[in-house]
Design an enzyme around this catalytic site. Sequence first.
Site, PDB file in Angstrom:
ATOM      1  N   LYS A  16       0.671   0.756  -1.093  1.00  0.00           N
ATOM      2  CA  LYS A  16       1.541   0.720   0.083  1.00  0.00           C
ATOM      3  C   LYS A  16       0.755   0.600   1.391  1.00  0.00           C
ATOM      4  CE  LYS A  16       4.981   3.750  -2.097  1.00  0.00           C
ATOM      5  NZ  LYS A  16       6.176   2.994  -2.455  1.00  0.00           N
ATOM      6  N   GLU A  64       3.921   8.683   7.117  1.00  0.00           N
ATOM      7  CA  GLU A  64       4.896   7.887   7.865  1.00  0.00           C
ATOM      8  C   GLU A  64       5.768   8.794   8.702  1.00  0.00           C
ATOM      9  OE1 GLU A  64       7.298   5.467   5.284  1.00  0.00           O
ATOM     10  OE2 GLU A  64       5.685   4.033   4.965  1.00  0.00           O
ATOM     11  N   HIS A  95      14.736  10.630  -3.718  1.00  0.00           N
ATOM     12  CA  HIS A  95      14.218   9.304  -3.373  1.00  0.00           C
ATOM     13  C   HIS A  95      14.447   8.291  -4.479  1.00  0.00           C
ATOM     14  CE1 HIS A  95      12.512  11.309   0.001  1.00  0.00           C
ATOM     15  NE2 HIS A  95      11.722  12.041  -0.754  1.00  0.00           N
ATOM     16  N   ARG A 121       8.732  -7.409  -8.876  1.00  0.00           N
ATOM     17  CA  ARG A 121       9.342  -7.470 -10.215  1.00  0.00           C
ATOM     18  C   ARG A 121      10.854  -7.551 -10.057  1.00  0.00           C
ATOM     19  NH1 ARG A 121      11.665  -2.366  -9.880  1.00  0.00           N
ATOM     20  NH2 ARG A 121      10.374  -0.824  -8.860  1.00  0.00           N
TER      21      ARG A 121
END
Length: 662
Positions: free
Chosen positions: A116, A200, A235, A297
């Site tokens: 990420k 973040e 999540h 994907r």
Amino acid sequence: MFSKILIANRGEIACRIIRTARRLGVRTVAVYSDADIGAMHVALADEAIHIGAAAAGESYLSKERIIVAAGRANAEAIHPGYGFLSENADFAEAVEKAGLVFIGPSPGSIRAMGLKDAAKALMERAGVPVVPGYHGERQEPGFLIEQAGSICFPVLIKARAGGGGKGMRRVDRPDDFPAALEAAKREAKSAFGDDAVLIEKYLIQPRHIEIQVFGDSQGNVVHLFERDCSLQRRHQKVIEEAPAPGMTQEMRSAMGEAAVRAARAIDYRGAGTVEFIADVSNGLSPDHFFFMEMNTRLQVEHPVTEAIAGVDLVEWQLRIAGGEPLPKTQAELAINGWAFEARIYAEDPSRGFLPATGTLSHLRFPDGDVRIDAGVREGDSITPHYDPLIAKLTVHAPDRQAALARLTRALEQTQVAGATTNLDFLIRLSRQPDFFAGRPDTGLIDREAEALTSAQQPDDAALAIAAIVEAGGFARLDGSDPWHALGAWQLWGEMSRPVTLHFGSGQANCRVIAKGGQLFSVAFDDRTIPVRLMADGNGARRVEIDGRQSSVDMFEASHGMTLFLDGRTHHFHRLDPLDGGEEATAGGDRLIAPMPGLVKIVRVREGEAVAKGQALIIMEAMKMELTLTAMRDGVVESLHVGEGDQTSESAVLLLLRPEDTA
Ligand code: ADP
Ligand code: ADP
Ligand code: MG
């Protein structure tokens, strides 16, 4: 087009890929582990090859064994599905080296999006907006907490190798940062073998909106609009929809263009999803969405896109992997109607969505206008080895309201006995007012947890029916018609019987009185319920209670009976007279493993005093970390496991004794 492909996956996604392949005349090869010898995906495929033990690491995650299997079967290409090896660049590379086609992007594209932090840096350079935060190399706790401070709390710690919601921790205050960092790193290390994290800014009440993209080897890239996946627990997505409610044409174009830019930046080929988080504190606005990650994907929730765009994305994947150009241009793609998908899991929402296992002794899906992507059939088991997804249910209608009504109804018509499921939770969620009104956000489920997940007591009608069946000798039912068995009971001339029903953590005492014919009275302490048993002429059972008729279905499941009434599932368990232990457990002396798993951390020592709710043992099971807490105040009398031990379900992990006997 290929003539034979191998599917390196299991469950619903393997079944779904097989269906499209078959329609296109492509032969399919399934792979299976010891746990899946008789699994649905194996039965559906034209051929199947055994690849190893139940543990994913020794089968579905073994690159070598899968490539050897493809060679044995003479497959030309490998479809990785989602999860497992689907985003593993080394696997894609090994597949190509073996002279086979990897049905997916190039190893280079996978690698570019694999971490990420690097992906965010790349996207920044490509002019795609990213979530503010720190995504550099440095990992010292002191430095990271400083970064968190300058971003401003709350922040989100994310594993850079993360996926499936693992390795992520929200932190609200600097004091909580060190422990959260440790937990995120530990989870990341064990799930991904990489404990590096990024920080973040945590957005409050955002929406998760993602764009389906597709590229071909000729360099064309299109997007197939958005999906809103804001309804999440831990999540992880629960109900997804397409298009996103409240989307404007301007915002859709901005997001679609950003996603296409992201795909082009890595020469993307095949199916991919660019996930964005949208800050909606001032409504959806084209300058308030940020890149989160790209999944290289096919996504679990791809059926909602297929429904609104009228395409088969697996067919597209196969065509593109075979070298054909994209079947449609951007201008040829349009949105038609509205679609929802709900993920039906074996899990217990009232216990923090704890994954469940069991043999599905009864399984019925609605017929009619509903798409079911299931990976199991009646009689199959949900084992602790893999994801506990039972099926995905997708509906499509001209508008959102009609689609949502169809979703609720389809969920109500779904019947699962033999494992605890999230069906009641999904039904309640489908009616939740904010979601109903088209205002989903990623915090909704947590905020409404009490209303959505609290264990519901069975209502009077369910109690009364269960009591009548129980009184009639449910144990002797053996699948025969209970109504019939009840008739026999009445012939014996017994007019009244006491019954105790056990459900969840409660129980109810009552007396069942046969009134003759199909009429009964069920008397509780403070109320009496008249019940008439009926049949609807097609063999289905009905009851009339208080002048109101309903359909009822019931099945014997593990240690009890499951009853389906008015779209709700009720489980009544029978206590095993030989197992006096159950009451003792509820009393709280024994800490029991809720499922088979690995003991990761033992937080206490023998002789240590503990307080109710204190974390005692951290287990890992079904790819999740479970924190087991003290059932009451006390002293650790004995510890029966150590770190690294594998435990079976219901194993006693630790014993407590009352403080005063210390
Ligand atoms: P999506 O955004 O498509 O839901 P996720 O990243 O949540 O994708 O994961 C896709 C699915 O694959 C999930 O159901 C998840 O539980 C499963 N999954 C993820 N990692 C693994 C793994 N290592 N082994 C098996 N299944 C996995
Ligand atoms: P994964 O790889 O596990 O899917 P993502 O980065 O896609 O991880 O995030 C998963 C979910 O976590 C998102 O859908 C969203 O609900 C939540 N989330 C991620 N980043 C943020 C953020 N910065 N602020 C608030 N919620 C976030
Ligand atoms: Mg994600």
